[in-house]
Design an enzyme around this catalytic site. Structure first.
Site, PDB file in Angstrom:
ATOM      1  N   SER A 191       0.838  -1.206   0.000  1.00 35.37           N
ATOM      2  CA  SER A 191       0.000   0.000   0.000  1.00 35.37           C
ATOM      3  C   SER A 191       0.869   1.251   0.000  1.00 35.37           C
ATOM      4  CB  SER A 191      -0.955  -0.010   1.193  1.00 35.37           C
ATOM      5  OG  SER A 191      -0.230  -0.002   2.384  1.00 35.37           O
ATOM      6  N   ASN A 192       0.254   2.355  -0.378  1.00 36.27           N
ATOM      7  CA  ASN A 192       0.978   3.624  -0.476  1.00 36.27           C
ATOM      8  C   ASN A 192       1.438   4.091   0.912  1.00 36.27           C
ATOM      9  OD1 ASN A 192       0.703   6.907  -0.584  1.00 36.27           O
ATOM     10  ND2 ASN A 192       1.447   6.052  -2.504  1.00 36.27           N
ATOM     11  N   SER A 193       2.510   4.871   0.927  1.00 36.21           N
ATOM     12  CA  SER A 193       3.061   5.349   2.199  1.00 36.21           C
ATOM     13  C   SER A 193       2.038   6.163   2.991  1.00 36.21           C
ATOM     14  CB  SER A 193       4.301   6.204   1.939  1.00 36.21           C
ATOM     15  OG  SER A 193       3.950   7.289   1.105  1.00 36.21           O
TER      16      SER A 193
END
Ligand code: PLP
Length: 510
Positions: A191-193
């Protein structure tokens, strides 16, 4: 500046922007400046006396433009697209002209109501479940947030507060701090930061569960994590799934995650920041599987819908859960129509109090392109990525790292990671195209994202020629160095070959 001068400056600025965008292929995608370049060029204090707009515009050309990374260039292939369009730029300009702060209905009825309209238009265009529409009876609806990061944070905070209230009611023996100390959330390691950051900001650990070999997070992994945590006395709050992960545009299995979330009363949020645009296409209907079971969802119009940053759509199945969590009122915020209509006061759906008139640029863009134009834009990105994929597959020196997904191709030079790393370094130093690297299970790879408001097949050919030529040169140098027994000595390499690693400038970008 009076209105007369504003007209002149404004028209000149529109010409400036049109010239810039029309000729964007003439610029190297990356600027040729060193850190601190602008600090050297600009005075340390603001001018004491007014300056003319002509001088200012000429300085924008002279000192600002050379320091711009050209995100709108079709030679930009880093990250994900952030496509703009002419109607969206005009919408942004008009919104600035009105300069309203639309935190409640009375603060600008058109701001709130246009947002309700365009969010329903968009939900229908993307074929989202009906309960996300404002027009549908029930507590669902959509709101425009600034970014996916904000949307995720709103979902995380609302889910957290819901659970705290629920557990306080069911376990009066527990103190609030006891409860908060036991909360836990989940997402995938792909998942994105911004998901991890939302956990930090919400003071709640978000466990990044390992995605499968295919980079997909499934219900089984979530179930096993939740079971362990519940046994350990923790309280699961929210799972954030991704449709279109930042690394490889993988799609988590929303359906199987929903089954687990429903069983454990866990909020399910879907981050579809990039891939959400493809929900509109019949040929991508598989992507929407399970969306009727999620609690909230976000999609960046500033990625795929030709609306400039910032503009992130968020839908909630039950907006009351957010409103109840965030409703902090003051007497000066109240207005006489409050609560009397179905019209939301969007300040309760977001983190800031003030809100921009973002719906205006969305409305203007949607009307100018029509649903047909928006679908064609997404399809064009997909077709161009397929073209790039064909190039990769036809060149035995390269390999795909993951299946092409929408407008993203993940690939690498076969062999040691070092070859891919050096290839990217050369490409970055030449500045003709821009890509970013990623890594999965020890393999370094390059992400080629189709970007720009009007990319053409010739742009893909341009990029492929650049990549192929640079790999050829790199391999030739390595071969030569191996022959003379000095492989890896970059200084030597530069001296021997007079490597033109920084020859990526051209007239316009200097
Ligand atoms: N989620 C995904 C999947 C993304 O790819 C990105 C950015 O590319 C984000 C979230 C963050 O988006 P924003 O900059 O709108 O917060």
């Amino acid at each position: 500046m009076d209105a007369k001068e504003f007209r002149e400056f404004g028209k000149a600025a529109v010409d400036f922007v049109a010239d810039y965008l029309e000729n964007i292929r003439d610029y190297d995608v990356l600027p040729s400046v060193d850190p601190g370049y602008l600090l050297q060029l600009l005075p340390k204090d603001m001018p004491e006396t007014p300056e003319t707009w002509r001088d200012i515009l000429s300085d924008i050309d002279r000192v600002i433009k050379p320091g711009i990374t050209h995100w709108q260039s079709p030679h930009m292939h880093g990250y994900y697209p952030t496509s703009v369009s002419y109607p969206s730029i005009v919408g942004e300009m008009l919104a600035s002209g009105f300069s309203i702060i639309g935190f409640s209905w009375i603060c600008s009825p058109a701001c709130t109501e246009l947002e309700v309209v365009v969010m329903d238009w968009l939900a229908k265009f993307l074929k989202l479940p009906e309960h996300f529409l404002h027009a549908t009876e029930g507590p669902g609806g959509g709101v425009i947030q600034g970014s996916a990061s904000e949307a995720v944070l709103v979902a995380v905070l609302a889910a957290r507060e819901q659970v705290v209230c629920r557990v306080r009611a069911s376990h009066p023996e527990l103190s609030e701090s006891d409860i908060r100390g036991k909360l836990v959330a989940y997402s995938s390691d792909q998942s994105n930061s911004c998901i991890e950051k939302a956990g930090v900001l919400a003071a709640m650990p978000i466990k990044l569960l390992p995605a499968g070999e295919d980079l997909i997070l499934r219900g089984a992994a979530l179930r096993s994590a939740i079971e362990q945590d519940v046994t350990a006395g923790l309280i699961p709050v929210i799972c954030i799934a991704t449709l279109g992960t930042t690394g490889t545009c993988a799609y988590d299995d929303v359906d199987s995650l929903a089954t687990v979330c429903e069983q454990y009363n866990v909020w399910l949020h879907v981050d579809a920041a990039y891939a959400g645009g493809a929900f509109a296409l019949d040929e991508c209907s598989e992507l929407r599987r399970g969306l009727e079971r999620v609690d909230s969802l976000n999609f960046n119009l500033h990625k795929f819908m030709l609306v400039n940053f910032d503009c992130s759509a968020m839908w909630l199945r039950d907006a009351n859960k957010v409103v109840d969590s965030f409703n902090v009122d003051r007497i000066y915020l109240k207005h006489k129509y409050e609560g009397q209509t179905q019209i939301p006061d969007f300040r309760h759906w977001q983190i800031p109090l003030g809100r921009r008139f973002r719906a205006l640029k969305v409305w203007i863009t949607f009307r100018t392109l029509g649903a047909e134009g928006l679908r064609a834009h997404v399809r064009k990105h997909i077709e161009l990525a397929k073209k790039f994929e064909v190039f990769v597959l036809a060149d035995a020196r390269f390999e795909l790292v993951a299946p092409r997904a929408l407008g993203l191709v993940c690939f690498r030079a076969k062999g040691e990671n070092e070859i891919t790393a050096q290839l990217l370094q050369r490409l970055m130093e030449r500045k003709k195209i821009y890509m970013v690297k990623a890594e999965h299970r020890g393999q370094l790879f390059l992400r080629f994202a189709v970007c720009g408001m009007d990319p053409k097949p010739s742009d893909i050919e341009f990029a492929w020629t650049e990549i192929g030529t640079q790999l050829t040169a790199l391999l030739a140098e390595q071969e030569h160095l191996a022959a003379v027994g000095k492989a890896g000595d970059v200084t030597e390499l530069t001296q021997q070959f007079g490597l033109q690693l920084t020859n990526g400038t051209n007239e316009k970008s200097q």
